[in-house]
Design a protein around this motif. Structure first.
Motif, mmCIF file in Angstrom:
data_model
loop_
_atom_site.group_PDB
_atom_site.id
_atom_site.type_symbol
_atom_site.label_atom_id
_atom_site.label_comp_id
_atom_site.label_asym_id
_atom_site.label_seq_id
_atom_site.Cartn_x
_atom_site.Cartn_y
_atom_site.Cartn_z
ATOM 1 N N PRO A 54 0.815 -1.223 0.000
ATOM 2 C CA PRO A 54 0.000 0.000 0.000
ATOM 3 C C PRO A 54 0.845 1.269 0.000
ATOM 4 O O PRO A 54 0.395 2.310 -0.451
ATOM 5 C CB PRO A 54 -0.827 -0.103 1.274
ATOM 6 C CG PRO A 54 -0.081 -1.037 2.145
ATOM 7 C CD PRO A 54 0.661 -1.970 1.235
ATOM 8 N N LEU A 55 2.076 1.184 0.493
ATOM 9 C CA LEU A 55 2.933 2.349 0.576
ATOM 10 C C LEU A 55 4.242 2.038 -0.130
ATOM 11 O O LEU A 55 4.954 1.119 0.257
ATOM 12 C CB LEU A 55 3.193 2.709 2.042
ATOM 13 C CG LEU A 55 4.015 3.937 2.316
ATOM 14 C CD1 LEU A 55 3.308 5.181 1.788
ATOM 15 C CD2 LEU A 55 4.259 4.083 3.801
ATOM 16 N N LYS A 56 4.532 2.787 -1.165
ATOM 17 C CA LYS A 56 5.751 2.556 -1.937
ATOM 18 C C LYS A 56 6.833 3.521 -1.467
ATOM 19 O O LYS A 56 6.700 4.735 -1.606
ATOM 20 C CB LYS A 56 5.501 2.782 -3.430
ATOM 21 C CG LYS A 56 4.396 1.940 -4.004
ATOM 22 C CD LYS A 56 4.862 0.559 -4.280
ATOM 23 C CE LYS A 56 3.752 -0.183 -4.999
ATOM 24 N NZ LYS A 56 4.046 -1.527 -5.261
ATOM 25 N N LEU A 57 7.885 2.977 -0.887
ATOM 26 C CA LEU A 57 9.032 3.768 -0.461
ATOM 27 C C LEU A 57 10.288 3.204 -1.093
ATOM 28 O O LEU A 57 10.359 2.026 -1.431
ATOM 29 C CB LEU A 57 9.203 3.724 1.057
ATOM 30 C CG LEU A 57 8.252 4.535 1.904
ATOM 31 C CD1 LEU A 57 8.537 4.294 3.378
ATOM 32 C CD2 LEU A 57 8.367 6.003 1.607
ATOM 33 N N SER A 58 11.278 4.046 -1.188
ATOM 34 C CA SER A 58 12.575 3.580 -1.630
ATOM 35 C C SER A 58 13.138 2.624 -0.579
ATOM 36 O O SER A 58 12.868 2.757 0.613
ATOM 37 C CB SER A 58 13.516 4.780 -1.803
ATOM 38 O OG SER A 58 14.831 4.344 -1.991
ATOM 39 N N ILE A 59 13.928 1.677 -0.988
ATOM 40 C CA ILE A 59 14.523 0.711 -0.069
ATOM 41 C C ILE A 59 15.557 1.386 0.832
ATOM 42 O O ILE A 59 15.927 0.861 1.880
ATOM 43 C CB ILE A 59 15.132 -0.469 -0.866
ATOM 44 C CG1 ILE A 59 15.454 -1.653 0.044
ATOM 45 C CG2 ILE A 59 16.404 -0.064 -1.555
ATOM 46 C CD1 ILE A 59 14.344 -2.576 0.223
ATOM 47 N N PHE A 60 15.977 2.579 0.464
ATOM 48 C CA PHE A 60 16.974 3.326 1.229
ATOM 49 C C PHE A 60 16.495 3.609 2.657
ATOM 50 O O PHE A 60 17.251 3.447 3.620
ATOM 51 C CB PHE A 60 17.295 4.639 0.501
ATOM 52 C CG PHE A 60 18.163 5.570 1.273
ATOM 53 C CD1 PHE A 60 19.523 5.344 1.380
ATOM 54 C CD2 PHE A 60 17.630 6.682 1.902
ATOM 55 C CE1 PHE A 60 20.325 6.197 2.109
ATOM 56 C CE2 PHE A 60 18.410 7.544 2.620
ATOM 57 C CZ PHE A 60 19.768 7.311 2.725
ATOM 58 N N PHE A 61 15.258 4.025 2.815
ATOM 59 C CA PHE A 61 14.748 4.414 4.128
ATOM 60 C C PHE A 61 14.672 3.243 5.114
ATOM 61 O O PHE A 61 15.102 3.380 6.265
ATOM 62 C CB PHE A 61 13.398 5.115 3.997
ATOM 63 C CG PHE A 61 13.486 6.408 3.241
ATOM 64 C CD1 PHE A 61 14.150 7.495 3.775
ATOM 65 C CD2 PHE A 61 12.922 6.522 1.987
ATOM 66 C CE1 PHE A 61 14.248 8.686 3.086
ATOM 67 C CE2 PHE A 61 13.010 7.701 1.284
ATOM 68 C CZ PHE A 61 13.673 8.795 1.825
ATOM 69 N N PRO A 62 14.139 2.082 4.720
ATOM 70 C CA PRO A 62 14.150 0.961 5.674
ATOM 71 C C PRO A 62 15.559 0.488 6.032
ATOM 72 O O PRO A 62 15.805 0.092 7.166
ATOM 73 C CB PRO A 62 13.376 -0.145 4.964
ATOM 74 C CG PRO A 62 12.561 0.532 3.952
ATOM 75 C CD PRO A 62 13.317 1.752 3.555
ATOM 76 N N ILE A 63 16.486 0.558 5.085
ATOM 77 C CA ILE A 63 17.859 0.141 5.376
ATOM 78 C C ILE A 63 18.501 1.090 6.377
ATOM 79 O O ILE A 63 19.130 0.659 7.348
ATOM 80 C CB ILE A 63 18.683 0.036 4.072
ATOM 81 C CG1 ILE A 63 18.215 -1.164 3.268
ATOM 82 C CG2 ILE A 63 20.167 -0.071 4.372
ATOM 83 C CD1 ILE A 63 18.850 -1.289 1.901
ATOM 84 N N VAL A 64 18.341 2.395 6.176
ATOM 85 C CA VAL A 64 18.903 3.368 7.107
ATOM 86 C C VAL A 64 18.251 3.222 8.480
ATOM 87 O O VAL A 64 18.935 3.254 9.514
ATOM 88 C CB VAL A 64 18.738 4.805 6.561
ATOM 89 C CG1 VAL A 64 19.057 5.842 7.612
ATOM 90 C CG2 VAL A 64 19.612 4.999 5.338
ATOM 91 N N PHE A 65 16.935 3.040 8.516
ATOM 92 C CA PHE A 65 16.244 2.880 9.785
ATOM 93 C C PHE A 65 16.698 1.610 10.494
ATOM 94 O O PHE A 65 16.882 1.602 11.717
ATOM 95 C CB PHE A 65 14.730 2.862 9.558
ATOM 96 C CG PHE A 65 13.938 2.965 10.812
ATOM 97 C CD1 PHE A 65 13.783 4.185 11.448
ATOM 98 C CD2 PHE A 65 13.356 1.843 11.372
ATOM 99 C CE1 PHE A 65 13.056 4.284 12.624
ATOM 100 C CE2 PHE A 65 12.625 1.934 12.539
ATOM 101 C CZ PHE A 65 12.479 3.151 13.169
ATOM 102 N N CYS A 66 16.895 0.546 9.753
ATOM 103 C CA CYS A 66 17.364 -0.708 10.340
ATOM 104 C C CYS A 66 18.782 -0.553 10.896
ATOM 105 O O CYS A 66 19.095 -1.068 11.967
ATOM 106 C CB CYS A 66 17.300 -1.827 9.301
ATOM 107 S SG CYS A 66 17.423 -3.479 10.002
ATOM 108 N N LEU A 67 19.623 0.168 10.203
ATOM 109 C CA LEU A 67 20.973 0.436 10.703
ATOM 110 C C LEU A 67 20.927 1.267 11.986
ATOM 111 O O LEU A 67 21.706 1.027 12.917
ATOM 112 C CB LEU A 67 21.807 1.138 9.640
ATOM 113 C CG LEU A 67 22.196 0.280 8.436
ATOM 114 C CD1 LEU A 67 22.905 1.125 7.390
ATOM 115 C CD2 LEU A 67 23.059 -0.881 8.869
ATOM 116 N N CYS A 68 20.013 2.227 12.050
ATOM 117 C CA CYS A 68 19.865 3.032 13.267
ATOM 118 C C CYS A 68 19.389 2.181 14.437
ATOM 119 O O CYS A 68 19.868 2.340 15.565
ATOM 120 C CB CYS A 68 18.894 4.184 13.031
ATOM 121 S SG CYS A 68 19.533 5.445 11.931
#
Length: 109
Positions: free
Chosen positions: A46-60
């Motif tokens: 339902p929500l299309k985001l770049s894969i960049f944001f989940p990767i950065v959030f996961c690293l945080c």
């Protein structure tokens, strides 16, 4: 679990218990999202985001879990133990089929 939280006298120690386990499980859920994106790339979302944001959030979240684990290992492990104290209740109340549950648990649930 609430009774265990009531036994803690220092509010800051309680915050440390909770925040460690909170960020651990948030990080696991984001890692699950990344896993599903890798294994099921064509699944409708339902929500299309770049894969960049989940990767950065996961690293945080990895950072927020690793630093307290290194600097305050005992309190971090106590937080994980408190969070995992719900596993037996899940296994008895949800995972175990109803006919295999003890009679007192069947009447309670």
């Amino acid at each position: 679990m609430a009774c265990v939280y009531l036994c803690v006298e220092d509010i800051f120690q309680l915050i440390n218990y909770y925040s460690f386990s909170y960020w651990l499980f948030v990080g696991l859920s984001i890692a699950g999202q990344l896993y599903l994106r890798w294994k099921q790339p064509d699944r409708p979302r339902p929500l299309k985001l770049s894969i960049f944001f989940p990767i950065v959030f996961c690293l945080c979240t990895i950072f927020l879990v690793a630093v307290p684990l290194y600097s305050d290992t005992i309190n971090s492990l106590i937080g994980v133990a408190i969070a995992l104290s719900g596993v037996p209740f899940y296994l008895l109340g949800v995972h175990l089929p109803e006919y295999k549950r003890p009679q007192c648990l069947r009447t309670l649930l």
